[in-house]
Structure formats: C-alpha cells, structure tokens
Design a protein around this motif. Structure first.
Motif, PDB file in Angstrom:
ATOM      1  N   GLY A 301       0.801  -1.218   0.000  1.00 40.17           N
ATOM      2  CA  GLY A 301       0.000   0.000   0.000  1.00 40.17           C
ATOM      3  C   GLY A 301       0.825   1.254   0.000  1.00 40.17           C
ATOM      4  O   GLY A 301       0.391   2.299  -0.511  1.00 40.17           O
ATOM      5  N   TYR A 302       2.055   1.184   0.528  1.00 35.22           N
ATOM      6  CA  TYR A 302       2.877   2.389   0.621  1.00 35.22           C
ATOM      7  C   TYR A 302       3.385   2.872  -0.731  1.00 35.22           C
ATOM      8  O   TYR A 302       3.934   3.970  -0.844  1.00 35.22           O
ATOM      9  N   MET A 303       3.217   2.059  -1.764  1.00 42.86           N
ATOM     10  CA  MET A 303       3.510   2.570  -3.105  1.00 42.86           C
ATOM     11  C   MET A 303       2.631   3.780  -3.399  1.00 42.86           C
ATOM     12  O   MET A 303       3.030   4.710  -4.109  1.00 42.86           O
ATOM     13  N   GLY A 304       1.433   3.766  -2.851  1.00 40.02           N
ATOM     14  CA  GLY A 304       0.543   4.901  -3.018  1.00 40.02           C
ATOM     15  C   GLY A 304       1.084   6.159  -2.367  1.00 40.02           C
ATOM     16  O   GLY A 304       0.842   7.264  -2.860  1.00 40.02           O
ATOM     17  N   SER A 305       1.822   6.014  -1.260  1.00 36.37           N
ATOM     18  CA  SER A 305       2.392   7.184  -0.580  1.00 36.37           C
ATOM     19  C   SER A 305       3.344   7.931  -1.489  1.00 36.37           C
ATOM     20  O   SER A 305       3.322   9.170  -1.566  1.00 36.37           O
ATOM     21  N   ILE A 306       4.201   7.194  -2.179  1.00 41.62           N
ATOM     22  CA  ILE A 306       5.175   7.820  -3.070  1.00 41.62           C
ATOM     23  C   ILE A 306       4.465   8.528  -4.214  1.00 41.62           C
ATOM     24  O   ILE A 306       4.755   9.681  -4.541  1.00 41.62           O
ATOM     25  N   ALA A 307       3.488   7.850  -4.817  1.00 40.64           N
ATOM     26  CA  ALA A 307       2.760   8.450  -5.933  1.00 40.64           C
ATOM     27  C   ALA A 307       1.995   9.690  -5.491  1.00 40.64           C
ATOM     28  O   ALA A 307       1.975  10.711  -6.196  1.00 40.64           O
ATOM     29  N   GLY A 308       1.369   9.634  -4.321  1.00 37.87           N
ATOM     30  CA  GLY A 308       0.613  10.772  -3.830  1.00 37.87           C
ATOM     31  C   GLY A 308       1.486  11.980  -3.557  1.00 37.87           C
ATOM     32  O   GLY A 308       1.120  13.118  -3.874  1.00 37.87           O
ATOM     33  N   PHE A 356      -5.578   4.836   0.167  1.00 42.57           N
ATOM     34  CA  PHE A 356      -5.494   5.462   1.495  1.00 42.57           C
ATOM     35  C   PHE A 356      -4.135   6.125   1.696  1.00 42.57           C
ATOM     36  O   PHE A 356      -4.041   7.292   2.101  1.00 42.57           O
ATOM     37  N   ASN A 357      -3.064   5.395   1.404  1.00 41.79           N
ATOM     38  CA  ASN A 357      -1.718   5.941   1.567  1.00 41.79           C
ATOM     39  C   ASN A 357      -1.449   7.063   0.573  1.00 41.79           C
ATOM     40  O   ASN A 357      -0.809   8.062   0.903  1.00 41.79           O
ATOM     41  N   PHE A 358      -1.914   6.902  -0.661  1.00 41.88           N
ATOM     42  CA  PHE A 358      -1.779   7.928  -1.695  1.00 41.88           C
ATOM     43  C   PHE A 358      -2.384   9.247  -1.220  1.00 41.88           C
ATOM     44  O   PHE A 358      -1.760  10.314  -1.318  1.00 41.88           O
TER      45      PHE A 358
END
Length: 451
Positions: A301-308, A356-358
C-alpha cells in the motif's frame, strides 16, 4: 552599493549537482523521520509482548512520544531560524540517533517510554529544518516538486518500517527497528557537513553584507561576478538585516492564515498519528488479521504514498494549492470508509489501502509544501515546526482514542468511521484558507507564487 537579489539568482539557476545533493541528503533526513514516526505503530504488539504487557499498554508510550514531538517542534525548530538550519539539523540528528540507540537496551516499557520521548524531541524538528533547506535551495518554479521529492523519502521510510515488521521482527526482535533508526541519523551528520551549505536566503536576511554569501554564489555559478560593494537582498524591497522572532508568523497580517493552517495540521496529523500507531493493532484485535500479514499488505500500500507525494508536488507547481489539497482529503474520507467495510481478504482491499496511503501522504505533503511557499525564509523553519507542533498536540489525543477503542472492543467499522471525520474536516479548513488568501486577508511571502 550593488544590490544582488538572492531570490532572483536562485530562481535563474539550472538544476545541478549542488541542488541535487541538498535534495538527496535532506531527503535522507526525511526518510529517517518517516521510518521512526511509523515504526512504533507497526511493531507495537511485539514491543508490548516483549515486556509482558497487553497491546493497550502502548498507549502511554504513544502519548509521551507525541508530547515530546510537540515540545521539539515548538522549541527546537525555531532555533534553526536563529542559529542556522544546517547546524541545528546536525545537532538534532546526533542527539536523536544516540537516544534511539540507547532504547535498544531498555529493560522495561517505562524505560523505553522515557528514551523514546527524549529522542522524539529532536526527531520532530528534523523534517521542518530539512524542508526549509530544500525549499530555499530550489528555484521557485520547481520548489513544490523538490519538497515533494524529499517527502518521498518520508514515505519510503514509512515503507521501510513496514519491512522491519514483516521480515526482521521474528528473527531479530523489536530492537532491530531501533538499531536502524539510531544509526541512520548519525550517518547524516557528515553528509550535512560536507554537502549541504547553509541557506543563502537565511544568510541574506540575517546579514545582507555577509561576505560568505558572495563565495557561495560563485560556487553555484563560476561565471557570476560579485562586486566588492555587494549587498545581498531578498526581493526588490530587501536589504535590512532581520532576525527571526517567534511572533513573526502571527504579525504583519499572518495571524488568521496561521490559525487556520494550525487547525488543519492539528487534525491532519491526528489522523496520521492514529493510523500509524494503531492501524495494525486495530486489524489484529478487531478483525483477526496477524500483524505480519497486515504489514506485508501495508508495504504494498505504501507505493501509493510515493505516488501521492509526487503528484501533489507536480500539481502545486501548476495549480492553486488550496484547491488541490481539499480533493486529497475528501478522497481520504472515502478511503477510511472503504477500509472499515471491505473485508481484508477481498482483492479490492489492497487497492483501497494503496489509495489510502496515496491520499493521506499526498494531503499532508501538500500542507507542508504550502507552508514553505507562503512564509518568508526568515521564519520558514519556525512556521513549519510550529504547524507540526500544533499537529503533535492533536497526535496526543490519537493514542488515547486508539487505546480506548481497543479496550472497549469497538468494531472496526465504528473505529474507522469516527476517524474518517478527521480528513473531511481538514478539507473544509483548507477551503477556508483559500478564501482567506484570495480575499487579501493574509500576507504571503514575495516568492509564494500561486496558492
């Protein structure tokens, strides 16, 4: 006297090795901040078990950690506007690293809580100082992108703490996270000393006649000629030495703007503290999902953090920040509801976790980037630190709620449904902030651009 505009000089520079080195080293500081901020929540059940305590016993550690981070944000961050960002960042990395390493030898949960609090005082100041250095080294046209790239380090640190929970916890215990979290900031000290010079904008506002500024300009552009009578200014109206005062963020028409930003940061960081510290425990205690299994899913899910983080930086260099950021928080509201009601075993759950992370990381990155844009350099570290300090105050409430929800056997739907109200409120506050700015009720930095 020949007036040399530091802002114009930096804005005209091409992106080269000096700017990239500042980005990489300060990005490493952000990585450490992200790793340390999120690691405790991911391994909290293991720490409690290691000391023979139930999971809800971790609430006390979480509360004191947040109190200490609030103290650090309010006390240590402003020192960077007084004695220099680079020097204060080196001191903070050193003390934070030593206290974190000492935590490895804790014999009781109370001892760990004390050492964790001491380390957190200095950890809280790392991110504001790093972001201030990056924002002042980057040209205005790429500032939001540079800040976003550095915050990718923060998101990567978050993911790395998940890797510890997933793969190191069983073999090396909870202490493995503290070894990593303690050694990494000590490595940053020589890197900061050799590759990250003090902010030119900070120096110019402190002393427009500082001869070291001319030497630094020549390092950035060897073709640039510095006259002997040079006076270094920020913008067309600069030229007087101005030392930072703690009250600067409330004066000259900034009071209302600062108040709304503080409220937004308080609620946003309450949401982050709650999920970073308690989400694995919520799913373990309320949905029967093992901590290691949730950690693997969270790592994806943390891949979304980087993209966001990257997307919000790109958007804020091109569109009004106060219109982009609310979209992220409204989406985050929906993601909370999705996690509450969709089964962990469902294939779509991982997509919700990525979203969610994004949205959560992108939204907070947007708030941090907005602060670097609207406050002048002389008060930028204070503005970032005190906004973060306001957020940490809200973070004190999150562990209390998390422990209460677990102790009272709340359902996952009720627990996350209540939490979903937090990002919805942040979206409303940022819309209000945009209204305040557009009606001329806030005084922005000369290089703020479109907000």
């Amino acid at each position: 006297m020949t007036r040399i505009d530091i802002e114009e000089f930096i804005d005209n520079q091409r992106i080269g090795t000096p700017q990239v080195m500042v980005l990489l080293v300060c990005g490493l500081v952000c990585f450490i901040d992200g790793f340390d901020m999120f690691m405790i929540g991911k391994i909290a059940p293991a720490i409690a078990e290691g000391f023979g305590q139930p999971p809800e016993a971790m609430a006390n550690l979480f509360v004191w950690q947040q109190i200490a981070m609030a103290v650090g944000a309010f006390v240590v961050s402003p020192l960077a506007d007084r004695i220099g960002r680079q020097r204060m960042l080196m001191i903070s990395c050193g003390l934070f690293g030593l206290f974190t390493l000492a935590s490895v030898w804790s014999q009781t949960l109370a001892q760990l809580t004390v050492l964790r609090a001491l380390a957190s005082v200095f950890m809280a100041a790392g991110l504001p100082m790093a972001l201030a250095l990056i924002s002042e080294a980057a040209p205005a046209r790429r500032r939001a992108t540079f800040v976003a790239l550095s915050l990718v380090g923060y998101s990567t640190g978050n993911a790395a703490s998940g890797a510890v929970a997933a793969w190191l916890l069983d073999d090396y215990g909870w202490q493995s996270a503290f070894w990593i979290g303690g050694i990494a900031p000590l490595v940053c000290i020589p890197l900061l000393a050799f590759f990250v010079p003090e902010s030119l904008k900070f120096r110019a506002e402190r002393n427009p006649n500082d001869p070291r500024i001319g030497a630094s300009l020549r390092k950035l552009d060897r073709q640039f000629m510095v006259p002997e009578d040079a006076v270094f200014v920020l913008g067309k109206s600069g030229g007087e030495a101005r030392k930072a005062k703690l009250t600067d963020i409330f004066t000259e028409g900034r009071g209302l703007m600062t108040g709304v930003l503080w409220a937004a940061c308080l609620i946003s960081m309450t949401s982050i503290a709650l999920t970073s510290q308690w989400l694995p425990t919520f799913f373990q205690e309320m949905a029967g999902v093992p901590i290691q299994q949730f950690a693997v899913s969270a790592l994806i899910g943390y891949m979304g953090s980087i993209a966001g983080t990257l997307l919000i930086g790109y958007l804020m260099d091109r569109f009004r920040a106060t219109r982009m950021i609310p979209l992220f928080y409204i989406g985050l509201f929906a993601a909370f509801i999705g996690m509450a009601w969709v089964s962990f075993e469902a294939q779509i759950f991982i997509l919700i976790l990525i979203a969610f992370n994004f949205l959560q990381t992108g939204g907070q990155a947007g708030l941090n980037t907005l602060i670097t844009k609207i406050y002048p350099p002389r008060m930028r570290s204070t503005a970032l630190g005190w906004a973060g300090g306001a957020g940490r105050v809200g973070g004190v409430l999150a562990p209390i709620y998390g422990g209460y929800a677990v102790a009272q056997d709340f359902s996952l739907q009720l627990t996350l449904g209540i939490a979903a109200l937090l990002p919805f409120t942040v979206a409303l506050l940022v819309l209000v902030l945009g209204r305040v700015i557009r009606t001329g009720k806030a005084v922005l930095a000369p290089d703020a651009g479109q907000v």
